[in-house]
Design a protein around this motif. Structure first.
Motif, PDB file in Angstrom:
ATOM      1  N   MET A 114       0.833  -1.198   0.000  1.00  0.00           N
ATOM      2  CA  MET A 114       0.000   0.000   0.000  1.00  0.00           C
ATOM      3  C   MET A 114       0.871   1.253   0.000  1.00  0.00           C
ATOM      4  N   THR A 115       0.511   2.201  -0.807  1.00  0.00           N
ATOM      5  CA  THR A 115       1.237   3.467  -0.841  1.00  0.00           C
ATOM      6  C   THR A 115       0.515   4.545  -0.039  1.00  0.00           C
ATOM      7  N   HIS A 116      -0.732   4.271   0.353  1.00  0.00           N
ATOM      8  CA  HIS A 116      -1.493   5.278   1.086  1.00  0.00           C
ATOM      9  C   HIS A 116      -1.147   5.219   2.569  1.00  0.00           C
ATOM     10  N   THR A 117      -1.426   6.298   3.272  1.00  0.00           N
ATOM     11  CA  THR A 117      -1.217   6.342   4.711  1.00  0.00           C
ATOM     12  C   THR A 117      -2.511   6.747   5.394  1.00  0.00           C
ATOM     13  N   ALA A 118      -2.654   6.303   6.649  1.00  0.00           N
ATOM     14  CA  ALA A 118      -3.851   6.646   7.404  1.00  0.00           C
ATOM     15  C   ALA A 118      -3.884   8.147   7.676  1.00  0.00           C
ATOM     16  N   PRO A 119      -5.091   8.729   7.767  1.00  0.00           N
ATOM     17  CA  PRO A 119      -5.188  10.174   8.020  1.00  0.00           C
ATOM     18  C   PRO A 119      -4.762  10.562   9.424  1.00  0.00           C
ATOM     19  N   TRP A 120      -4.634   9.577  10.325  1.00  0.00           N
ATOM     20  CA  TRP A 120      -4.179   9.847  11.682  1.00  0.00           C
ATOM     21  C   TRP A 120      -2.968   8.966  11.975  1.00  0.00           C
ATOM     22  N   THR A 121      -2.090   9.421  12.840  1.00  0.00           N
ATOM     23  CA  THR A 121      -0.970   8.598  13.278  1.00  0.00           C
ATOM     24  C   THR A 121      -1.242   8.082  14.682  1.00  0.00           C
ATOM     25  N   ARG A 122      -0.569   7.003  15.035  1.00  0.00           N
ATOM     26  CA  ARG A 122      -0.727   6.401  16.359  1.00  0.00           C
ATOM     27  C   ARG A 122      -0.380   7.402  17.459  1.00  0.00           C
ATOM     28  N   ASP A 123       0.731   8.104  17.271  1.00  0.00           N
ATOM     29  CA  ASP A 123       1.165   9.047  18.309  1.00  0.00           C
ATOM     30  C   ASP A 123       0.170  10.185  18.476  1.00  0.00           C
ATOM     31  N   ASP A 124      -0.351  10.691  17.360  1.00  0.00           N
ATOM     32  CA  ASP A 124      -1.316  11.788  17.447  1.00  0.00           C
ATOM     33  C   ASP A 124      -2.576  11.362  18.194  1.00  0.00           C
ATOM     34  N   VAL A 125      -3.059  10.164  17.869  1.00  0.00           N
ATOM     35  CA  VAL A 125      -4.281   9.690  18.513  1.00  0.00           C
ATOM     36  C   VAL A 125      -4.029   9.439  19.995  1.00  0.00           C
ATOM     37  N   ALA A 126      -2.925   8.783  20.320  1.00  0.00           N
ATOM     38  CA  ALA A 126      -2.615   8.505  21.720  1.00  0.00           C
ATOM     39  C   ALA A 126      -2.530   9.798  22.530  1.00  0.00           C
ATOM     40  N   ALA A 127      -1.918  10.821  21.950  1.00  0.00           N
ATOM     41  CA  ALA A 127      -1.769  12.096  22.659  1.00  0.00           C
ATOM     42  C   ALA A 127      -3.113  12.789  22.878  1.00  0.00           C
ATOM     43  N   SER A 128      -4.070  12.502  22.006  1.00  0.00           N
ATOM     44  CA  SER A 128      -5.360  13.183  22.104  1.00  0.00           C
ATOM     45  C   SER A 128      -6.332  12.485  23.051  1.00  0.00           C
ATOM     46  N   LEU A 129      -6.036  11.257  23.439  1.00  0.00           N
ATOM     47  CA  LEU A 129      -6.969  10.516  24.284  1.00  0.00           C
ATOM     48  C   LEU A 129      -7.026  11.131  25.685  1.00  0.00           C
ATOM     49  N   PRO A 130      -8.217  11.102  26.294  1.00  0.00           N
ATOM     50  CA  PRO A 130      -8.424  11.903  27.507  1.00  0.00           C
ATOM     51  C   PRO A 130      -7.868  11.317  28.798  1.00  0.00           C
ATOM     52  N   ALA A 131      -7.475  10.045  28.816  1.00  0.00           N
ATOM     53  CA  ALA A 131      -7.047   9.441  30.079  1.00  0.00           C
ATOM     54  C   ALA A 131      -6.046   8.325  29.828  1.00  0.00           C
ATOM     55  N   ASP A 132      -5.263   8.013  30.874  1.00  0.00           N
ATOM     56  CA  ASP A 132      -4.288   6.925  30.774  1.00  0.00           C
ATOM     57  C   ASP A 132      -4.970   5.598  30.482  1.00  0.00           C
ATOM     58  N   THR A 133      -6.155   5.392  31.041  1.00  0.00           N
ATOM     59  CA  THR A 133      -6.858   4.131  30.790  1.00  0.00           C
ATOM     60  C   THR A 133      -7.228   3.995  29.312  1.00  0.00           C
ATOM     61  N   ALA A 134      -7.614   5.096  28.689  1.00  0.00           N
ATOM     62  CA  ALA A 134      -7.943   5.059  27.263  1.00  0.00           C
ATOM     63  C   ALA A 134      -6.707   4.776  26.432  1.00  0.00           C
ATOM     64  N   ARG A 135      -5.584   5.391  26.802  1.00  0.00           N
ATOM     65  CA  ARG A 135      -4.339   5.149  26.063  1.00  0.00           C
ATOM     66  C   ARG A 135      -3.874   3.704  26.210  1.00  0.00           C
ATOM     67  N   ALA A 136      -4.024   3.138  27.409  1.00  0.00           N
ATOM     68  CA  ALA A 136      -3.647   1.740  27.625  1.00  0.00           C
ATOM     69  C   ALA A 136      -4.529   0.814  26.798  1.00  0.00           C
ATOM     70  N   TRP A 137      -5.826   1.110  26.775  1.00  0.00           N
ATOM     71  CA  TRP A 137      -6.764   0.310  25.975  1.00  0.00           C
ATOM     72  C   TRP A 137      -6.404   0.400  24.491  1.00  0.00           C
ATOM     73  N   PHE A 138      -6.089   1.596  24.040  1.00  0.00           N
ATOM     74  CA  PHE A 138      -5.719   1.828  22.640  1.00  0.00           C
ATOM     75  C   PHE A 138      -4.467   1.031  22.276  1.00  0.00           C
TER      76      PHE A 138
END
Length: 212
Positions: A1-25
Motif C-alpha cells: 500500500m502506498t497510502h497512509t492513514a489520516p491519523w498517526t498512532r502518536d497523534d491519537v494517543a496524545a489526544s486521548l483523555p485518560a491513561d486508561t484510554a491510552r492503555a486500551w488503545f
C-alpha cells in the motif's frame, strides 16, 4: 500500500483523555497487529478476531470524538482486507461504517469495495455520505455514480468540500453540468433556494451559473 492513514498512532494517543484510554488503545493496536501476522489458517480464532471486538468498543473506551481515528488505525494495523471490511460494515453501527469508509483508501487497492461506498450513498446519514465521498470514491466511482454522489451531497446538505478531488473530476464534465442545472431548476420551480455549493460545482465544470 502506498497510502497512509489520516491519523498517526502518536497523534491519537496524545489526544486521548485518560491513561486508561491510552492503555486500551495500545492493547487494541497490539491485538490488531498480532492478527495481521497470523496466517488465515492458524487455529486461533480469538487472536484473529479480538481486535474486531475492540473496533466495535472504541467509542466506549476512547470517547466518541476519537473513535473514528482509533477504528481507522485498528483497521490499518490489522491489514483488514475487503472481506473483513465488508463484514464490519454490514454488521456495524453508523459510526463503525464511517470508519470502514475512511479506511478504504488505506487498505483497498482497486474497486473491490465500491459496493460499500454505493451503500453509504443510498443512506440519508450525512456523516456517512461525507465519509463515502472521500479519496476512495474519487479514485474508483465511475462517472455516472460519482455525479450522483455529488448530487446526493447537494440534496442532503453535505458540504462539497467533503468530495475528494472535486475540481479535477468536475472539470469539463458537461453531463454533471446538465444534472446540476436541472437540479437547480427543480429547486427554483419549487420555490426553494439554490445552494451556493451547486453554483460552485457548476463553475468547476466550466459552465457559468447564470440565473440560478
Amino acid at each position: 500500500m502506498t497510502h497512509t492513514a489520516p491519523w498517526t498512532r502518536d497523534d491519537v494517543a496524545a489526544s486521548l483523555p485518560a491513561d486508561t484510554a491510552r492503555a486500551w488503545f495500545d492493547e487494541a493496536l497490539a491485538e490488531a497487529a498480532a492478527a495481521a501476522r497470523t496466517p488465515p489458517t492458524a487455529p486461533s480464532p480469538y487472536l484473529a478476531h479480538s481486535w474486531e471486538l475492540r473496533f466495535a468498543a472504541a467509542g466506549r473506551h476512547c470517547g466518541h470524538d476519537h473513535a473514528d481515528a482509533v477504528r481507522t488505525l485498528l483497521l490499518a494495523e490489522a491489514r483488514a482486507g475487503a472481506e473483513t471490511l465488508t463484514r464490519l460494515y454490514q454488521h456495524g453501527s453508523a459510526a463503525e461504517r464511517r470508519a470502514v469508509l475512511r479506511a478504504l483508501p488505506v487498505l483497498v487497492d482497486g474497486p473491490h469495495a465500491v459496493h460499500l461506498v454505493e451503500d453509504a450513498l443510498r443512506s440519508n446519514d450525512t456523516r456517512l455520505i461525507a465519509a463515502a465521498v472521500g479519496p476512495y470514491a474519487a479514485a474508483h466511482l465511475d462517472p455516472h455514480a460519482w455525479r450522483h454522489a455529488v448530487l446526493k451531497c447537494l440534496f442532503t446538505g453535505v458540504p462539497v468540500d467533503a468530495v475528494a478531488n472535486l475540481a479535477q473530476r468536475a472539470a469539463g464534465d458537461g453531463e454533471l453540468a446538465r444534472m446540476l442545472t436541472d437540479f437547480a431548476a427543480e429547486r427554483s420551480a419549487a420555490g426553494r433556494d439554490v445552494p451556493d455549493d451547486l453554483r460552485r460545482v457548476l463553475t468547476l465544470t466550466g459552465e457559468e451559473p447564470k440565473e440560478l
